[in-house]
Design a protein around this motif. Structure first.
Motif, PDB file in Angstrom:
ATOM      1  N   GLU A  90       0.832  -1.205   0.000  1.00 35.57           N
ATOM      2  CA  GLU A  90       0.000   0.000   0.000  1.00 35.57           C
ATOM      3  C   GLU A  90       0.865   1.253   0.000  1.00 35.57           C
ATOM      4  O   GLU A  90       0.562   2.229  -0.698  1.00 35.57           O
ATOM      5  CB  GLU A  90      -0.940   0.006   1.210  1.00 35.57           C
ATOM      6  CG  GLU A  90      -1.919   1.178   1.193  1.00 35.57           C
ATOM      7  CD  GLU A  90      -2.948   1.127   2.305  1.00 35.57           C
ATOM      8  OE1 GLU A  90      -3.638   2.148   2.509  1.00 35.57           O
ATOM      9  OE2 GLU A  90      -3.055   0.072   2.973  1.00 35.57           O
ATOM     10  N   TRP A  91       1.962   1.245   0.778  1.00 35.05           N
ATOM     11  CA  TRP A  91       2.864   2.412   0.776  1.00 35.05           C
ATOM     12  C   TRP A  91       3.445   2.637  -0.617  1.00 35.05           C
ATOM     13  O   TRP A  91       3.524   3.786  -1.093  1.00 35.05           O
ATOM     14  CB  TRP A  91       3.997   2.215   1.791  1.00 35.05           C
ATOM     15  CG  TRP A  91       3.592   2.386   3.226  1.00 35.05           C
ATOM     16  CD1 TRP A  91       3.711   1.468   4.220  1.00 35.05           C
ATOM     17  CD2 TRP A  91       3.018   3.557   3.826  1.00 35.05           C
ATOM     18  NE1 TRP A  91       3.238   1.976   5.414  1.00 35.05           N
ATOM     19  CE2 TRP A  91       2.808   3.264   5.195  1.00 35.05           C
ATOM     20  CE3 TRP A  91       2.647   4.812   3.340  1.00 35.05           C
ATOM     21  CZ2 TRP A  91       2.257   4.173   6.086  1.00 35.05           C
ATOM     22  CZ3 TRP A  91       2.088   5.730   4.222  1.00 35.05           C
ATOM     23  CH2 TRP A  91       1.893   5.409   5.572  1.00 35.05           C
ATOM     24  N   LEU A  92       3.832   1.551  -1.308  1.00 32.73           N
ATOM     25  CA  LEU A  92       4.381   1.684  -2.660  1.00 32.73           C
ATOM     26  C   LEU A  92       3.317   2.191  -3.637  1.00 32.73           C
ATOM     27  O   LEU A  92       3.618   2.983  -4.547  1.00 32.73           O
ATOM     28  CB  LEU A  92       4.930   0.328  -3.131  1.00 32.73           C
ATOM     29  CG  LEU A  92       6.187  -0.169  -2.394  1.00 32.73           C
ATOM     30  CD1 LEU A  92       6.539  -1.583  -2.835  1.00 32.73           C
ATOM     31  CD2 LEU A  92       7.361   0.781  -2.621  1.00 32.73           C
ATOM     32  N   ALA A  93       2.067   1.763  -3.435  1.00 30.98           N
ATOM     33  CA  ALA A  93       0.971   2.220  -4.306  1.00 30.98           C
ATOM     34  C   ALA A  93       0.708   3.713  -4.117  1.00 30.98           C
ATOM     35  O   ALA A  93       0.409   4.427  -5.082  1.00 30.98           O
ATOM     36  CB  ALA A  93      -0.291   1.415  -4.011  1.00 30.98           C
ATOM     37  N   ILE A  94       0.814   4.198  -2.867  1.00 26.76           N
ATOM     38  CA  ILE A  94       0.630   5.633  -2.593  1.00 26.76           C
ATOM     39  C   ILE A  94       1.735   6.430  -3.280  1.00 26.76           C
ATOM     40  O   ILE A  94       1.487   7.488  -3.891  1.00 26.76           O
ATOM     41  CB  ILE A  94       0.635   5.898  -1.073  1.00 26.76           C
ATOM     42  CG1 ILE A  94      -0.605   5.282  -0.426  1.00 26.76           C
ATOM     43  CG2 ILE A  94       0.677   7.405  -0.783  1.00 26.76           C
ATOM     44  CD1 ILE A  94      -0.574   5.264   1.094  1.00 26.76           C
ATOM     45  N   SER A  95       2.976   5.927  -3.192  1.00 28.63           N
ATOM     46  CA  SER A  95       4.100   6.585  -3.846  1.00 28.63           C
ATOM     47  C   SER A  95       3.873   6.676  -5.361  1.00 28.63           C
ATOM     48  O   SER A  95       4.079   7.729  -5.977  1.00 28.63           O
ATOM     49  CB  SER A  95       5.395   5.807  -3.550  1.00 28.63           C
ATOM     50  OG  SER A  95       6.476   6.361  -4.249  1.00 28.63           O
ATOM     51  N   SER A  96       3.408   5.577  -5.959  1.00 30.66           N
ATOM     52  CA  SER A  96       3.137   5.563  -7.406  1.00 30.66           C
ATOM     53  C   SER A  96       2.000   6.513  -7.766  1.00 30.66           C
ATOM     54  O   SER A  96       2.015   7.149  -8.831  1.00 30.66           O
ATOM     55  CB  SER A  96       2.785   4.136  -7.853  1.00 30.66           C
ATOM     56  OG  SER A  96       3.860   3.268  -7.630  1.00 30.66           O
ATOM     57  N   PHE A  97       0.992   6.586  -6.897  1.00 30.93           N
ATOM     58  CA  PHE A  97      -0.152   7.473  -7.121  1.00 30.93           C
ATOM     59  C   PHE A  97       0.310   8.924  -7.287  1.00 30.93           C
ATOM     60  O   PHE A  97      -0.108   9.628  -8.215  1.00 30.93           O
ATOM     61  CB  PHE A  97      -1.134   7.345  -5.951  1.00 30.93           C
ATOM     62  CG  PHE A  97      -2.269   8.336  -5.956  1.00 30.93           C
ATOM     63  CD1 PHE A  97      -3.346   8.189  -6.821  1.00 30.93           C
ATOM     64  CD2 PHE A  97      -2.272   9.427  -5.093  1.00 30.93           C
ATOM     65  CE1 PHE A  97      -4.401   9.099  -6.825  1.00 30.93           C
ATOM     66  CE2 PHE A  97      -3.310  10.348  -5.090  1.00 30.93           C
ATOM     67  CZ  PHE A  97      -4.379  10.179  -5.956  1.00 30.93           C
ATOM     68  N   LEU A 128       8.379   9.735   1.529  1.00 36.76           N
ATOM     69  CA  LEU A 128       7.975   9.184   2.825  1.00 36.76           C
ATOM     70  C   LEU A 128       7.262   7.836   2.691  1.00 36.76           C
ATOM     71  O   LEU A 128       7.559   6.903   3.455  1.00 36.76           O
ATOM     72  CB  LEU A 128       7.109  10.183   3.590  1.00 36.76           C
ATOM     73  CG  LEU A 128       7.876  11.246   4.399  1.00 36.76           C
ATOM     74  CD1 LEU A 128       6.917  12.189   5.107  1.00 36.76           C
ATOM     75  CD2 LEU A 128       8.797  10.583   5.421  1.00 36.76           C
ATOM     76  N   PRO A 129       6.313   7.663   1.748  1.00 42.10           N
ATOM     77  CA  PRO A 129       5.732   6.329   1.571  1.00 42.10           C
ATOM     78  C   PRO A 129       6.783   5.271   1.214  1.00 42.10           C
ATOM     79  O   PRO A 129       6.696   4.134   1.672  1.00 42.10           O
ATOM     80  CB  PRO A 129       4.723   6.523   0.430  1.00 42.10           C
ATOM     81  CG  PRO A 129       4.313   7.953   0.550  1.00 42.10           C
ATOM     82  CD  PRO A 129       5.568   8.677   0.962  1.00 42.10           C
ATOM     83  N   ILE A 130       7.797   5.664   0.406  1.00 39.66           N
ATOM     84  CA  ILE A 130       8.863   4.714   0.065  1.00 39.66           C
ATOM     85  C   ILE A 130       9.665   4.351   1.310  1.00 39.66           C
ATOM     86  O   ILE A 130      10.027   3.191   1.528  1.00 39.66           O
ATOM     87  CB  ILE A 130       9.780   5.299  -1.037  1.00 39.66           C
ATOM     88  CG1 ILE A 130       9.033   5.313  -2.377  1.00 39.66           C
ATOM     89  CG2 ILE A 130      11.070   4.502  -1.153  1.00 39.66           C
ATOM     90  CD1 ILE A 130       9.797   5.952  -3.518  1.00 39.66           C
ATOM     91  N   MET A 134      10.867  -0.096   5.420  1.00 37.15           N
ATOM     92  CA  MET A 134      10.946  -0.712   6.756  1.00 37.15           C
ATOM     93  C   MET A 134      10.906  -2.233   6.653  1.00 37.15           C
ATOM     94  O   MET A 134      11.576  -2.943   7.397  1.00 37.15           O
ATOM     95  CB  MET A 134       9.748  -0.293   7.625  1.00 37.15           C
ATOM     96  CG  MET A 134       9.720   1.107   8.118  1.00 37.15           C
ATOM     97  SD  MET A 134       8.340   1.301   9.287  1.00 37.15           S
ATOM     98  CE  MET A 134       6.937   0.693   8.357  1.00 37.15           C
ATOM     99  N   TYR A 135      10.072  -2.721   5.717  1.00 37.60           N
ATOM    100  CA  TYR A 135       9.880  -4.158   5.581  1.00 37.60           C
ATOM    101  C   TYR A 135      11.068  -4.838   4.895  1.00 37.60           C
ATOM    102  O   TYR A 135      11.142  -6.061   4.830  1.00 37.60           O
ATOM    103  CB  TYR A 135       8.602  -4.436   4.787  1.00 37.60           C
ATOM    104  CG  TYR A 135       7.351  -3.936   5.473  1.00 37.60           C
ATOM    105  CD1 TYR A 135       6.703  -4.709   6.425  1.00 37.60           C
ATOM    106  CD2 TYR A 135       6.827  -2.679   5.177  1.00 37.60           C
ATOM    107  CE1 TYR A 135       5.560  -4.253   7.065  1.00 37.60           C
ATOM    108  CE2 TYR A 135       5.684  -2.206   5.816  1.00 37.60           C
ATOM    109  CZ  TYR A 135       5.049  -2.997   6.756  1.00 37.60           C
ATOM    110  OH  TYR A 135       3.925  -2.530   7.398  1.00 37.60           O
TER     111      TYR A 135
END
Length: 700
Positions: free
Chosen positions: A640-647, A662-664, A669-670
């Protein structure tokens, strides 16, 4: 049988401990505890306790409940015993108990009988029930029992009360256990359509989702009326409306169509939107019909359902056509049915279906269902925040039961040693539910008239407000709110116990629930008028209410209950309970004055202390929010964080912009990357929230 005996032991022990603490009879406490569970499940609302015994006339009743949705007056009677064994309640026992109640109900408008009542509150209770007689369609005798219903009892018939259809409902030990452990908001029930109407014709409308299936059905009007007659408001618990009577233009139009063109009702009406948790099919006449549905809920179409049920029972008509002659055999209704098999999705899906189905009517902005972030946040706080040691010298926690049966399910899965530790950490007296929370919070917000509308109705009213507030700024519902909520719970429980043990209440019992919520709301209202407030921090720190505050509650409680019972103060409203449910009732109290002479300075905060508290609360919540932010980003998956970054990248933001970086960082973290700072975590959650507001969506 062993599990049933264990349940009985726990129930009886709880009753005995509560009765000993509040210095009252065990039978009274049993009534209170069981009626709270039934009310919380939305089965009976506005239960009034008042015990009346007359052995000479074979009369006994412990309370009553009026249901405006079903126009049913229920007389409630207890059958309490505390033997260390499972006893059986027979058909003969039930008929005898039913007659005890019916004899009283037959006399509630008899002036000779009313004049013979020794206590004035006995007469008030009788008059309160008498108030509903012109609207009563049915009577019900409700038996609350610590015995198990005999297996030989299949059906119990009871003579009509006041020439109205009358039924008897038994809440025996087994049924109480099932309700306690159901894990759902409402009592489970099933409808056998094969027996009622040879099954429901249907067409499947989706086939891909294994956990959810949708069908288009045709519901006969007569069948809908019959199941509403049997199950009543239990069918409407997930609905966003209540019946508005036939003065509503919509309901009046439905009634007119039923009377004048029943054969065209299917074409005129929008139909029903329903959910169920399980469906069974049978082959009938060469076709596949729905034979059984579990936990049917009408989430849109409550007005249609109630109109179909009540219209043929109305007096009068249009011209020479009488409402009692409405032919429901000619009436059919379209029903869109969604069967939700996944228990984890039930409440959330029901809420969304309800909201989408009612979009055109803008009935309710939002619904505070079990899975709402507010409840999840409250549950998390309850599990993490220990209480000060207080008088007991032990540090414990409160248990927030976000869904019914969580406490019991969790404790019963433990070994004996683990269960003992669990009970020490989370004492049963410190368990509270969503409806309890709403009762404490809305009393504090000085809305006692909403509290008195019933457990589920109050939760819905407060839920709309909290949901909106939470969505605007969830920081106001963090650590400070939780600590104060526990203080409000301690204050409410103390007021309930104080009034119950007071000499004035022992002399004339009745209307305790009204007295408690109105006393606390009125106390706070009087303090706020002088720019003061109750010191919740002191209550939380001591985990108890001071003797001076308790004394003030006792003194003010008598004044409040006396006013509630005063016909002149009620301004002609004959029923004290109905008066307390109205905004006029609360407004009448707000016009009164009372000297608060019993309070100590430490019980209250003055205007200067209130200003200091506001600043302290802000700082405390901000500190808590930083911790929550770091916990919160870890609740969101890497994808989801990567999808927000792409958005945001697709919208043209540069790679170094915080909306992308920041989303990246959170996603990394993972992969072993560094944990974002408190400030970065908070901003990342803000970015995520803004993304959804700007049209981003993510399918997990």
């Amino acid at each position: 049988m062993e599990q049933l005996l264990q349940f009985k032991d726990e129930l009886i022990n709880g009753v005995k401990l509560s009765a000993e603490k509040d210095l009252c009879f065990e039978e009274e406490k049993f009534f209170e505890l069981v009626s709270e569970s039934i009310s919380e499940a939305g089965i009976l609302d506005n239960i009034e306790y008042h015990s009346y015994r007359n052995t000479n006339k074979y009369m006994k009743i412990d309370g009553y409940s009026w249901n405006p949705l079903e126009k049913t007056l229920s007389g409630i009677i207890t059958d309490y015993e505390d033997l260390e064994d499972i006893l059986t309640i027979t058909k003969t026992d039930l008929v005898k108990l039913g007659k005890n109640v019916s004899r009283f109900l037959e006399k509630i408008d008899d002036e000779v009988f009313l004049d013979s009542l020794e206590e004035s509150t006995d007469r008030v209770i009788a008059n309160s029930m008498n108030f509903y007689l012109p609207d009563v369609l049915k009577f019900r005798v409700v038996v609350l029992s610590t015995r198990k219903l005999s297996d030989r009892v299949k059906k119990v018939a009871i003579e009509e009360i006041r020439n109205k259809p009358t039924s008897i409902e038994i809440w025996d030990l087994e049924r109480l256990k099932t309700l306690s452990e159901s894990g759902t908001e409402n009592e489970p029930f099933s409808i056998d359509f094969l027996n009622i109407c040879n099954g429901l014709h249907n067409l499947p409308a989706n086939t891909e989702d294994e956990g959810t299936h949708t069908y288009l059905c045709v519901m006969p009007g007569k069948v809908l009326s019959e199941i509403y007659d049997e199950f009543g408001q239990r069918l409407l618990e997930a609905n966003v409306r209540t019946f508005l009577d036939f003065r509503s233009s919509v309901n009046n139009g439905i009634r007119r169509a039923l009377l004048t063109e029943p054969e065209n009702f299917f074409a005129y009406n929008n139909g029903l939107t329903c959910t169920a948790t399980n469906v069974e099919f049978s082959d009938v006449g060469g076709g596949r019909v729905i034979s059984k549905l579990d936990n049917l809920q009408i989430v849109n179409g409550g007005q249609t359902t109630a109109s179909i049920y009540f219209a043929p029972r109305e007096k009068g008509g249009i011209g020479d056509r009488l409402y009692k002659d409405i032919d429901l055999d000619k009436v059919f209704i379209q029903m869109k049915l969604t069967v939700i098999h996944d228990e984890d999705k039930i409440e959330n899906l029901k809420s969304r279906i309800s909201q989408y189905a009612n979009t055109q009517n803008s009935i309710q902005k939002s619904d505070l269902v079990s899975n709402h972030p507010f409840h999840r946040n409250l549950e998390k706080l309850a599990l993490s925040i220990p209480m000060p040691a207080g008088e007991s010298g032990l540090s414990t926690k409160w248990f927030y039961e976000r869904a019914r049966g969580q406490y019991t399910t969790r404790s019963r899965a433990l070994t004996k040693a683990q269960k003992e530790r669990f009970m020490l950490e989370f004492p049963k007296s410190q368990k509270f539910s969503k409806t309890d929370m709403a009762k404490y919070e809305n009393t504090w917000r000085m809305n006692p008239h909403e509290v008195k509308k019933g457990a589920q109705a109050n939760l819905k009213l407060l839920g709309e407000v909290i949901s909106e507030e939470y969505d605007k700024d969830d920081t106001q519902y963090k650590h400070v709110f939780y600590r104060e909520l526990i203080a409000k719970a301690i204050l409410f429980k103390n007021a309930d116990s104080t009034i119950l043990k007071s000499d004035w209440y022992k002399e004339e019992k009745g209307f305790k629930a009204e007295a408690v919520t109105y006393t606390l709301a009125f106390l706070r209202y009087l303090l706020i008028q002088s720019k003061r407030d109750i010191n919740l921090a002191r209550i939380f720190q001591n985990q108890c209410v001071s003797p001076t505050l308790s004394k003030q509650i006792e003194v003010l409680g008598k004044f409040v209950r006396d006013k509630i019972l005063d016909p002149t103060f009620r301004g002609g409203q004959g029923n004290p309970s109905e008066f307390c449910k109205s905004s006029k009732g609360w407004e009448a109290f707000k016009n009164l004055s009372f000297d608060l002479n019993e309070l100590a300075s430490s019980d209250i905060l003055d205007s200067t202390e209130l200003k200091e508290k506001k600043e302290d609360d802000k700082n405390f919540n901000e500190a808590g929010a930083q911790i929550d932010a770091q916990t919160g980003i870890m609740d969101i998956k890497k994808e989801e964080w990567l999808a927000i970054s792409s958005f945001y990248k697709d919208q043209g933001y540069p790679h170094y912009h915080k909306n992308i970086s920041l989303p990246i960082k959170c996603a990394n973290m993972y992969l072993g990357g560094d944990l974002p700072s408190d400030k970065q975590s908070k901003e990342a959650l803000n970015i995520r929230s803004r993304a959804y507001n700007e049209g981003f969506d993510f399918i997990n």
